[in-house]
Scaffold this active site. Structure first.
Site, PDB file in Angstrom:
ATOM      1  N   LYS A 103       0.834  -1.204   0.000  1.00 25.28           N
ATOM      2  CA  LYS A 103       0.000   0.000   0.000  1.00 25.28           C
ATOM      3  C   LYS A 103       0.872   1.258   0.000  1.00 25.28           C
ATOM      4  CE  LYS A 103      -4.058   1.568   2.678  1.00 25.28           C
ATOM      5  NZ  LYS A 103      -4.948   1.160   3.800  1.00 25.28           N
TER       6      LYS A 103
ATOM      7  N   SER B 209      -9.456   1.605   2.506  1.00 28.20           N
ATOM      8  CA  SER B 209      -8.459   2.411   1.840  1.00 28.20           C
ATOM      9  C   SER B 209      -7.380   1.606   1.112  1.00 28.20           C
ATOM     10  CB  SER B 209      -7.777   3.325   2.869  1.00 28.20           C
ATOM     11  OG  SER B 209      -7.119   2.572   3.871  1.00 28.20           O
TER      12      SER B 209
ATOM     13  N   SER C  22     -10.422  -1.171   6.154  1.00 25.67           N
ATOM     14  CA  SER C  22      -9.629  -0.798   4.983  1.00 25.67           C
ATOM     15  C   SER C  22      -8.911  -1.951   4.295  1.00 25.67           C
ATOM     16  CB  SER C  22      -8.605   0.281   5.362  1.00 25.67           C
ATOM     17  OG  SER C  22      -9.249   1.510   5.559  1.00 25.67           O
TER      18      SER C  22
END
Length: 485
Positions: free
Chosen positions: A83, A158, A182
Protein backbone atom coordinates in the site's frame (compact mmCIF):
# COMPACT_ATOMS: atom_id res chain seq x y z
CA UNK A 1 5.33 -15.50 -21.09
CA UNK A 2 6.49 -19.03 -20.36
CA UNK A 3 3.66 -21.58 -19.97
CA UNK A 4 3.45 -21.40 -16.18
CA UNK A 5 0.03 -22.62 -15.06
CA UNK A 6 0.16 -20.58 -11.85
CA UNK A 7 0.49 -17.26 -13.71
CA UNK A 8 -1.09 -14.78 -13.34
CA UNK A 9 -4.00 -15.74 -11.05
CA UNK A 10 -2.51 -18.67 -9.16
CA UNK A 11 -1.67 -18.48 -5.51
CA UNK A 12 1.45 -16.80 -4.25
CA UNK A 13 2.22 -20.12 -2.57
CA UNK A 14 2.12 -21.95 -5.91
CA UNK A 15 4.23 -19.28 -7.56
CA UNK A 16 6.78 -19.48 -4.77
CA UNK A 17 6.89 -23.26 -5.27
CA UNK A 18 7.48 -22.76 -9.00
CA UNK A 19 10.36 -20.42 -8.17
CA UNK A 20 11.85 -22.90 -5.73
CA UNK A 21 11.51 -25.71 -8.27
CA UNK A 22 13.18 -23.46 -10.87
CA UNK A 23 10.27 -23.74 -13.31
CA UNK A 24 10.49 -19.98 -13.53
CA UNK A 25 13.03 -17.39 -12.44
CA UNK A 26 12.28 -14.40 -10.26
CA UNK A 27 13.30 -12.05 -13.07
CA UNK A 28 10.93 -13.79 -15.49
CA UNK A 29 8.06 -13.63 -13.03
CA UNK A 30 8.71 -9.99 -12.18
CA UNK A 31 8.86 -9.00 -15.84
CA UNK A 32 5.66 -10.93 -16.56
CA UNK A 33 3.75 -9.12 -13.83
CA UNK A 34 5.16 -5.77 -14.91
CA UNK A 35 4.00 -6.49 -18.45
CA UNK A 36 0.49 -7.05 -17.10
CA UNK A 37 0.74 -3.83 -15.12
CA UNK A 38 1.76 -1.95 -18.27
CA UNK A 39 -1.19 -3.51 -20.13
CA UNK A 40 -3.98 -3.19 -17.58
CA UNK A 41 -2.97 -0.49 -15.11
CA UNK A 42 -3.96 2.41 -17.38
CA UNK A 43 -7.63 1.39 -17.06
CA UNK A 44 -7.42 0.62 -13.33
CA UNK A 45 -4.85 3.08 -11.94
CA UNK A 46 -4.18 0.69 -9.06
CA UNK A 47 -0.35 0.61 -8.96
CA UNK A 48 0.80 4.21 -8.56
CA UNK A 49 4.44 4.03 -7.40
CA UNK A 50 7.06 1.84 -9.08
CA UNK A 51 10.39 0.55 -7.79
CA UNK A 52 11.34 -1.33 -10.97
CA UNK A 53 15.10 -0.86 -10.78
CA UNK A 54 15.38 -2.06 -7.18
CA UNK A 55 12.94 -4.90 -7.83
CA UNK A 56 15.00 -6.11 -10.81
CA UNK A 57 18.14 -5.97 -8.69
CA UNK A 58 16.43 -7.99 -5.92
CA UNK A 59 15.02 -10.50 -8.41
CA UNK A 60 18.45 -11.05 -9.94
CA UNK A 61 19.90 -11.56 -6.46
CA UNK A 62 17.13 -14.05 -5.66
CA UNK A 63 17.90 -16.01 -8.82
CA UNK A 64 21.62 -16.12 -8.02
CA UNK A 65 20.85 -17.39 -4.53
CA UNK A 66 18.45 -20.01 -5.89
CA UNK A 67 21.14 -21.26 -8.29
CA UNK A 68 23.26 -21.97 -5.21
CA UNK A 69 20.37 -23.71 -3.48
CA UNK A 70 19.87 -20.82 -1.05
CA UNK A 71 16.37 -19.58 -0.29
CA UNK A 72 15.64 -16.67 2.05
CA UNK A 73 12.17 -17.77 3.06
CA UNK A 74 8.72 -18.84 1.86
CA UNK A 75 8.39 -15.81 -0.44
CA UNK A 76 11.81 -16.21 -2.09
CA UNK A 77 11.84 -14.35 -5.41
CA UNK A 78 8.10 -13.57 -5.37
CA UNK A 79 7.09 -10.18 -6.82
CA UNK A 80 4.55 -8.22 -4.79
CA UNK A 81 3.18 -4.77 -3.99
CA UNK A 82 2.39 -2.82 -0.83
CA UNK A 83 0.00 0.00 0.00
CA UNK A 84 1.16 3.56 -0.71
CA UNK A 85 1.12 4.32 3.01
CA UNK A 86 4.12 2.03 3.66
CA UNK A 87 7.56 3.55 3.46
CA UNK A 88 9.56 2.22 0.53
CA UNK A 89 13.11 3.55 0.47
CA UNK A 90 13.73 6.35 -2.06
CA UNK A 91 10.03 6.77 -2.82
CA UNK A 92 7.39 9.18 -1.47
CA UNK A 93 4.87 8.26 1.21
CA UNK A 94 1.99 10.71 0.82
CA UNK A 95 -1.38 9.18 1.75
CA UNK A 96 -2.60 11.13 -1.27
CA UNK A 97 -1.93 14.51 0.39
CA UNK A 98 -0.26 16.92 -2.11
CA UNK A 99 1.95 18.73 0.46
CA UNK A 100 3.58 15.35 1.15
CA UNK A 101 4.63 14.70 -2.48
CA UNK A 102 8.29 15.19 -1.58
CA UNK A 103 8.14 13.11 1.61
CA UNK A 104 10.78 10.61 0.50
CA UNK A 105 11.37 7.56 2.69
CA UNK A 106 14.95 6.77 3.66
CA UNK A 107 14.28 3.14 4.55
CA UNK A 108 11.60 0.48 4.15
CA UNK A 109 8.80 0.13 6.69
CA UNK A 110 9.39 -2.70 9.17
CA UNK A 111 6.70 -4.89 7.58
CA UNK A 112 8.31 -4.39 4.17
CA UNK A 113 11.67 -5.32 5.67
CA UNK A 114 10.15 -8.53 7.03
CA UNK A 115 8.51 -9.37 3.70
CA UNK A 116 11.83 -8.86 1.92
CA UNK A 117 13.61 -10.92 4.56
CA UNK A 118 11.20 -13.73 3.65
CA UNK A 119 12.32 -13.34 0.03
CA UNK A 120 9.70 -11.02 -1.47
CA UNK A 121 10.57 -8.67 -4.33
CA UNK A 122 8.55 -5.46 -3.85
CA UNK A 123 8.07 -3.70 -7.18
CA UNK A 124 5.58 -0.96 -6.34
CA UNK A 125 2.94 0.68 -4.18
CA UNK A 126 -0.82 0.82 -4.66
CA UNK A 127 -3.36 3.62 -4.48
CA UNK A 128 -5.24 4.92 -1.43
CA UNK A 129 -7.78 7.62 -0.55
CA UNK A 130 -6.72 10.89 1.04
CA UNK A 131 -5.35 10.12 4.52
CA UNK A 132 -6.60 6.52 4.11
CA UNK A 133 -10.07 7.76 5.07
CA UNK A 134 -12.65 6.48 2.59
CA UNK A 135 -14.44 3.41 1.21
CA UNK A 136 -13.01 4.47 -2.17
CA UNK A 137 -9.45 5.04 -3.39
CA UNK A 138 -8.84 8.39 -5.03
CA UNK A 139 -6.68 11.42 -4.28
CA UNK A 140 -5.29 14.57 -5.85
CA UNK A 141 -1.82 13.09 -6.43
CA UNK A 142 -2.54 9.74 -8.04
CA UNK A 143 -6.14 10.01 -9.21
CA UNK A 144 -8.93 7.43 -9.03
CA UNK A 145 -8.61 3.66 -8.85
CA UNK A 146 -11.29 1.58 -10.59
CA UNK A 147 -12.73 -1.81 -9.74
CA UNK A 148 -11.68 -4.46 -12.29
CA UNK A 149 -15.15 -6.04 -12.11
CA UNK A 150 -16.69 -2.76 -13.31
CA UNK A 151 -14.49 0.27 -13.82
CA UNK A 152 -17.42 2.61 -13.10
CA UNK A 153 -17.35 1.33 -9.51
CA UNK A 154 -15.08 1.70 -6.49
CA UNK A 155 -12.62 -1.05 -5.56
CA UNK A 156 -13.10 -0.01 -1.93
CA UNK A 157 -10.77 1.72 0.44
CA UNK A 158 -8.46 2.41 1.84
CA UNK A 159 -6.44 -0.56 0.49
CA UNK A 160 -8.38 -0.31 -2.77
CA UNK A 161 -5.41 -0.13 -5.10
CA UNK A 162 -4.01 -3.35 -3.69
CA UNK A 163 -7.30 -5.26 -3.90
CA UNK A 164 -7.88 -4.12 -7.48
CA UNK A 165 -4.33 -5.12 -8.45
CA UNK A 166 -4.81 -8.59 -6.98
CA UNK A 167 -8.16 -9.15 -8.66
CA UNK A 168 -6.79 -8.08 -12.04
CA UNK A 169 -3.72 -10.31 -11.74
CA UNK A 170 -1.21 -7.46 -11.56
CA UNK A 171 0.42 -8.78 -8.38
CA UNK A 172 0.26 -12.04 -6.43
CA UNK A 173 0.46 -10.53 -2.94
CA UNK A 174 -0.26 -7.19 -1.26
CA UNK A 175 0.11 -5.64 2.17
CA UNK A 176 -2.43 -3.11 3.46
CA UNK A 177 -3.82 -1.52 6.61
CA UNK A 178 -7.17 -1.42 8.40
CA UNK A 179 -8.86 0.77 10.99
CA UNK A 180 -12.38 1.01 9.57
CA UNK A 181 -12.43 -2.01 7.27
CA UNK A 182 -9.63 -0.80 4.98
CA UNK A 183 -8.35 -4.31 4.27
CA UNK A 184 -11.67 -6.14 4.51
CA UNK A 185 -13.82 -3.65 2.59
CA UNK A 186 -11.81 -3.65 -0.68
CA UNK A 187 -11.20 -7.38 -0.38
CA UNK A 188 -14.97 -7.86 -0.43
CA UNK A 189 -15.59 -5.43 -3.29
CA UNK A 190 -12.88 -7.02 -5.45
CA UNK A 191 -13.41 -10.67 -4.51
CA UNK A 192 -10.09 -11.39 -2.78
CA UNK A 193 -8.89 -12.37 0.69
CA UNK A 194 -7.59 -10.04 3.38
CA UNK A 195 -6.58 -10.38 7.01
CA UNK A 196 -6.94 -7.76 9.75
CA UNK A 197 -4.72 -9.12 12.53
CA UNK A 198 -5.10 -8.86 16.27
CA UNK A 199 -4.02 -5.35 17.24
CA UNK A 200 -0.22 -4.79 17.42
CA UNK A 201 0.89 -8.32 16.47
CA UNK A 202 2.37 -6.86 13.27
CA UNK A 203 4.19 -3.64 14.24
CA UNK A 204 3.36 -0.59 12.13
CA UNK A 205 6.69 1.24 12.29
CA UNK A 206 7.21 2.89 8.91
CA UNK A 207 3.53 2.85 8.00
CA UNK A 208 1.31 5.90 7.64
CA UNK A 209 4.11 8.45 8.13
CA UNK A 210 5.22 6.77 11.39
CA UNK A 211 8.86 7.14 10.46
CA UNK A 212 10.01 8.26 13.89
CA UNK A 213 9.23 6.19 16.98
CA UNK A 214 5.58 6.69 17.86
CA UNK A 215 3.11 4.82 20.02
CA UNK A 216 0.92 2.23 18.30
CA UNK A 217 -2.20 4.07 17.19
CA UNK A 218 -5.30 2.64 18.80
CA UNK A 219 -7.43 0.39 16.55
CA UNK A 220 -5.14 0.55 13.50
CA UNK A 221 -3.46 -2.60 12.15
CA UNK A 222 -1.59 -3.73 9.04
CA UNK A 223 -1.97 -7.02 7.25
CA UNK A 224 -1.96 -8.97 3.96
CA UNK A 225 -4.32 -9.28 1.00
CA UNK A 226 -4.14 -12.07 -1.58
CA UNK A 227 -6.18 -14.18 -3.97
CA UNK A 228 -5.92 -17.32 -1.86
CA UNK A 229 -6.29 -18.10 1.85
CA UNK A 230 -2.95 -19.86 2.20
CA UNK A 231 -1.15 -16.77 0.94
CA UNK A 232 -2.51 -14.41 3.59
CA UNK A 233 -1.61 -16.99 6.23
CA UNK A 234 1.99 -17.13 4.98
CA UNK A 235 2.33 -13.34 4.77
CA UNK A 236 0.85 -12.99 8.25
CA UNK A 237 3.32 -15.47 9.73
CA UNK A 238 6.42 -13.86 8.22
CA UNK A 239 5.46 -10.39 9.44
CA UNK A 240 3.92 -11.10 12.88
CA UNK A 241 6.10 -10.58 15.93
CA UNK A 242 7.09 -7.81 18.34
CA UNK A 243 9.25 -4.86 17.40
CA UNK A 244 12.70 -4.39 18.98
CA UNK A 245 11.40 -2.72 22.14
CA UNK A 246 10.00 -6.01 23.46
CA UNK A 247 11.44 -8.66 21.16
CA UNK A 248 13.97 -9.86 23.74
CA UNK A 249 11.23 -11.37 25.87
CA UNK A 250 7.91 -11.20 24.01
CA UNK A 251 6.63 -14.06 21.88
CA UNK A 252 3.26 -14.67 20.26
CA UNK A 253 1.72 -18.10 20.51
CA UNK A 254 -1.50 -18.17 18.53
CA UNK A 255 -4.19 -20.61 19.60
CA UNK A 256 -4.53 -23.57 17.21
CA UNK A 257 -7.69 -23.88 15.11
CA UNK A 258 -10.17 -26.76 15.37
CA UNK A 259 -9.02 -30.09 13.98
CA UNK A 260 -11.84 -30.13 11.42
CA UNK A 261 -15.10 -28.42 10.53
CA UNK A 262 -16.94 -31.09 12.51
CA UNK A 263 -15.18 -29.74 15.60
CA UNK A 264 -16.01 -26.10 14.79
CA UNK A 265 -18.77 -24.07 16.41
CA UNK A 266 -19.58 -20.95 14.43
CA UNK A 267 -21.94 -18.05 15.11
CA UNK A 268 -23.51 -16.18 12.20
CA UNK A 269 -24.51 -12.48 12.41
CA UNK A 270 -26.21 -11.83 9.06
CA UNK A 271 -27.79 -8.41 9.53
CA UNK A 272 -28.42 -5.60 11.99
CA UNK A 273 -30.78 -2.60 12.03
CA UNK A 274 -27.78 -0.35 12.71
CA UNK A 275 -26.23 -1.27 9.36
CA UNK A 276 -28.76 -3.10 7.16
CA UNK A 277 -27.26 -5.44 4.57
CA UNK A 278 -28.54 -5.70 1.02
CA UNK A 279 -30.34 -8.99 0.36
CA UNK A 280 -27.96 -9.78 -2.52
CA UNK A 281 -25.05 -9.73 -0.08
CA UNK A 282 -26.92 -11.43 2.73
CA UNK A 283 -27.97 -14.32 0.49
CA UNK A 284 -24.34 -15.18 -0.28
CA UNK A 285 -23.38 -15.04 3.41
CA UNK A 286 -26.26 -17.34 4.28
CA UNK A 287 -25.19 -19.74 1.54
CA UNK A 288 -21.65 -19.78 2.95
CA UNK A 289 -22.91 -20.55 6.46
CA UNK A 290 -25.14 -23.32 5.13
CA UNK A 291 -22.21 -24.79 3.20
CA UNK A 292 -20.24 -25.01 6.45
CA UNK A 293 -23.23 -26.72 8.08
CA UNK A 294 -23.31 -29.32 5.32
CA UNK A 295 -19.65 -30.04 6.02
CA UNK A 296 -20.49 -30.77 9.64
CA UNK A 297 -19.82 -27.46 11.39
CA UNK A 298 -22.16 -26.48 14.22
CA UNK A 299 -23.70 -23.18 13.11
CA UNK A 300 -25.77 -20.90 15.34
CA UNK A 301 -27.67 -18.04 13.69
CA UNK A 302 -28.84 -16.42 16.90
CA UNK A 303 -25.78 -16.37 19.17
CA UNK A 304 -24.46 -12.92 20.04
CA UNK A 305 -21.91 -11.63 22.55
CA UNK A 306 -23.42 -10.18 25.72
CA UNK A 307 -23.41 -6.48 24.87
CA UNK A 308 -25.72 -3.98 23.24
CA UNK A 309 -24.74 -3.50 19.58
CA UNK A 310 -25.55 0.21 19.59
CA UNK A 311 -23.37 0.75 22.65
CA UNK A 312 -20.52 -1.19 21.02
CA UNK A 313 -20.78 0.96 17.90
CA UNK A 314 -20.78 4.15 19.95
CA UNK A 315 -17.65 3.10 21.85
CA UNK A 316 -15.88 2.25 18.60
CA UNK A 317 -16.77 5.55 16.95
CA UNK A 318 -15.67 7.57 19.98
CA UNK A 319 -12.26 5.91 19.97
CA UNK A 320 -12.00 6.00 16.16
CA UNK A 321 -12.88 9.68 15.75
CA UNK A 322 -10.76 10.62 18.75
CA UNK A 323 -7.70 9.07 17.13
CA UNK A 324 -8.47 10.65 13.77
CA UNK A 325 -8.99 14.06 15.36
CA UNK A 326 -5.70 13.92 17.25
CA UNK A 327 -3.82 13.55 13.95
CA UNK A 328 -5.40 16.58 12.28
CA UNK A 329 -3.23 19.60 11.58
CA UNK A 330 -6.11 21.88 12.52
CA UNK A 331 -6.82 20.18 15.86
CA UNK A 332 -6.90 23.45 17.82
CA UNK A 333 -9.49 24.84 15.42
CA UNK A 334 -11.58 21.66 15.72
CA UNK A 335 -11.39 21.87 19.49
CA UNK A 336 -12.52 25.49 19.54
CA UNK A 337 -15.42 24.73 17.19
CA UNK A 338 -16.49 21.78 19.33
CA UNK A 339 -16.36 23.90 22.50
CA UNK A 340 -18.66 26.46 20.89
CA UNK A 341 -21.36 23.90 20.08
CA UNK A 342 -24.62 24.17 21.95
CA UNK A 343 -25.21 21.32 24.39
CA UNK A 344 -28.60 20.85 22.69
CA UNK A 345 -26.93 20.13 19.35
CA UNK A 346 -26.99 16.34 19.14
CA UNK A 347 -26.66 16.12 15.37
CA UNK A 348 -24.40 13.48 13.82
CA UNK A 349 -21.93 16.18 12.74
CA UNK A 350 -21.83 17.73 16.22
CA UNK A 351 -21.35 14.40 17.96
CA UNK A 352 -18.57 13.48 15.56
CA UNK A 353 -16.82 16.79 16.17
CA UNK A 354 -17.02 16.27 19.94
CA UNK A 355 -15.61 12.75 19.47
CA UNK A 356 -12.69 14.18 17.47
CA UNK A 357 -11.68 16.46 20.35
CA UNK A 358 -12.21 14.40 23.52
CA UNK A 359 -10.82 15.15 26.94
CA UNK A 360 -8.55 12.55 28.48
CA UNK A 361 -11.48 11.63 30.73
CA UNK A 362 -13.65 11.03 27.65
CA UNK A 363 -11.06 8.68 26.19
CA UNK A 364 -10.46 7.01 29.54
CA UNK A 365 -14.16 6.26 29.87
CA UNK A 366 -14.43 4.96 26.30
CA UNK A 367 -11.39 2.75 26.80
CA UNK A 368 -12.88 1.25 29.95
CA UNK A 369 -16.14 0.61 28.14
CA UNK A 370 -14.14 -1.04 25.35
CA UNK A 371 -12.50 -3.27 27.98
CA UNK A 372 -15.94 -4.55 28.97
CA UNK A 373 -16.61 -5.33 25.30
CA UNK A 374 -13.31 -7.24 25.06
CA UNK A 375 -14.29 -9.41 28.01
CA UNK A 376 -17.76 -10.01 26.58
CA UNK A 377 -16.15 -11.22 23.37
CA UNK A 378 -13.69 -13.37 25.34
CA UNK A 379 -16.54 -15.12 27.14
CA UNK A 380 -18.41 -15.55 23.86
CA UNK A 381 -15.39 -17.18 22.24
CA UNK A 382 -15.16 -19.62 25.12
CA UNK A 383 -18.14 -21.25 23.40
CA UNK A 384 -17.73 -20.33 19.73
CA UNK A 385 -14.64 -20.47 17.54
CA UNK A 386 -15.61 -17.69 15.13
CA UNK A 387 -18.35 -15.35 13.96
CA UNK A 388 -19.33 -15.01 10.30
CA UNK A 389 -20.55 -11.50 9.49
CA UNK A 390 -20.86 -9.03 6.61
CA UNK A 391 -18.17 -6.46 6.01
CA UNK A 392 -19.92 -4.41 3.31
CA UNK A 393 -23.58 -3.43 3.03
CA UNK A 394 -23.67 -3.85 -0.75
CA UNK A 395 -21.55 -5.01 -3.62
CA UNK A 396 -19.14 -2.42 -5.05
CA UNK A 397 -20.88 0.92 -5.55
CA UNK A 398 -20.48 3.52 -8.29
CA UNK A 399 -17.77 6.14 -7.81
CA UNK A 400 -19.01 8.99 -5.66
CA UNK A 401 -16.58 11.82 -4.99
CA UNK A 402 -19.15 14.31 -3.74
CA UNK A 403 -18.25 16.37 -0.70
CA UNK A 404 -18.53 16.11 2.21
CA UNK A 405 -18.33 12.31 2.44
CA UNK A 406 -20.65 12.27 5.45
CA UNK A 407 -23.48 13.46 3.17
CA UNK A 408 -23.12 10.50 0.81
CA UNK A 409 -25.45 7.52 1.00
CA UNK A 410 -25.56 3.91 -0.14
CA UNK A 411 -28.59 2.13 -1.56
CA UNK A 412 -29.56 -0.97 0.41
CA UNK A 413 -32.61 -2.91 -0.77
CA UNK A 414 -33.77 0.17 -2.65
CA UNK A 415 -33.46 2.55 0.30
CA UNK A 416 -30.76 5.13 1.13
CA UNK A 417 -28.48 4.31 4.06
CA UNK A 418 -25.85 6.70 5.52
CA UNK A 419 -22.43 6.25 3.94
CA UNK A 420 -20.64 5.56 7.20
CA UNK A 421 -23.13 2.89 8.33
CA UNK A 422 -20.64 0.36 7.02
CA UNK A 423 -18.34 1.21 9.93
CA UNK A 424 -20.63 -0.83 12.19
CA UNK A 425 -19.48 -4.12 10.66
CA UNK A 426 -15.83 -3.03 10.62
CA UNK A 427 -16.05 -1.91 14.22
CA UNK A 428 -17.29 -5.22 15.61
CA UNK A 429 -13.79 -6.61 15.32
CA UNK A 430 -11.73 -3.43 15.29
CA UNK A 431 -12.97 -1.88 18.53
CA UNK A 432 -12.16 -4.97 20.60
CA UNK A 433 -8.83 -5.64 18.83
CA UNK A 434 -10.03 -8.90 17.29
CA UNK A 435 -8.65 -10.56 14.17
CA UNK A 436 -10.95 -10.69 11.17
CA UNK A 437 -10.36 -12.36 7.81
CA UNK A 438 -12.19 -11.27 4.65
CA UNK A 439 -13.23 -14.15 2.40
CA UNK A 440 -14.82 -14.21 -1.08
CA UNK A 441 -18.35 -15.64 -0.80
CA UNK A 442 -19.29 -15.86 -4.48
CA UNK A 443 -21.06 -13.33 -6.67
CA UNK A 444 -24.34 -11.55 -6.18
CA UNK A 445 -27.15 -11.47 -8.72
CA UNK A 446 -25.61 -8.29 -10.16
CA UNK A 447 -22.50 -10.32 -11.04
CA UNK A 448 -20.25 -8.50 -8.57
CA UNK A 449 -18.21 -10.18 -5.81
CA UNK A 450 -19.52 -10.57 -2.27
CA UNK A 451 -17.25 -10.93 0.74
CA UNK A 452 -17.76 -11.91 4.34
CA UNK A 453 -15.56 -11.57 7.40
CA UNK A 454 -14.57 -14.26 9.87
CA UNK A 455 -14.11 -12.70 13.31
CA UNK A 456 -12.19 -14.58 16.00
CA UNK A 457 -10.89 -14.07 19.54
CA UNK A 458 -7.87 -11.93 20.31
CA UNK A 459 -4.77 -13.86 19.29
CA UNK A 460 -7.08 -16.20 17.38
CA UNK A 461 -5.60 -15.24 14.01
CA UNK A 462 -4.73 -18.82 13.09
CA UNK A 463 -8.37 -19.82 13.66
CA UNK A 464 -9.85 -17.13 11.39
CA UNK A 465 -7.22 -17.91 8.74
CA UNK A 466 -8.05 -21.62 9.03
CA UNK A 467 -11.77 -21.02 8.60
CA UNK A 468 -11.03 -18.76 5.62
CA UNK A 469 -9.28 -21.73 3.99
CA UNK A 470 -12.30 -23.96 4.71
CA UNK A 471 -14.64 -21.37 3.21
CA UNK A 472 -12.39 -21.15 0.15
CA UNK A 473 -13.09 -24.84 -0.45
CA UNK A 474 -16.85 -24.70 0.03
CA UNK A 475 -17.54 -21.28 -1.57
CA UNK A 476 -15.18 -21.50 -4.53
CA UNK A 477 -12.70 -18.80 -3.53
CA UNK A 478 -11.29 -16.24 -5.93
CA UNK A 479 -12.65 -15.92 -9.46
CA UNK A 480 -10.88 -13.65 -11.98
CA UNK A 481 -12.95 -10.74 -13.30
CA UNK A 482 -13.81 -10.92 -17.00
CA UNK A 483 -11.51 -9.13 -19.38
CA UNK A 484 -8.25 -9.69 -17.52
CA UNK A 485 -7.18 -13.07 -18.90
Amino acid sequence: MHPLDEFPFGSATALAAALREKRVSSVELLEAYLQRVDRFNPSLNSVVVFDRERALHDAQAADRAASRGEFRGPLHGLPMTVKESFDLARHPTTQGFPPMKENIATEDALAVQRLKAAGAVVFGKTNVPLFLGDFQSYNAIYGTTNNPWDTSRSPGGSSGGGAASLAAGLTPLEFGSDIGGSIRNPAAYCGVFGHKPTWTVIPKRGHSLARVPVAEMDLSVIGPLARHAQDIATAFRVTAGPDRLTSAGERYEFAPPPASLRDAKIAVWLDDPLAPVDDRVKDRLLAAAQALEREGAKVDYNARPAFDAKHAQDVYLRILWGGIGARQGNYDELRATAAALSSSDQSVAAMRLRSMTPSYKDYYDANNQREALRWAWREFFDEYHCVLAPITLTTAFAHDQSEPPADRSMTVNGKPVPYYSQLFWAGLATCSRLPATAVPAGRATDGLPVGLQVIGPEMGDETTLWLAAQLEKVCGGFVPPPGFA
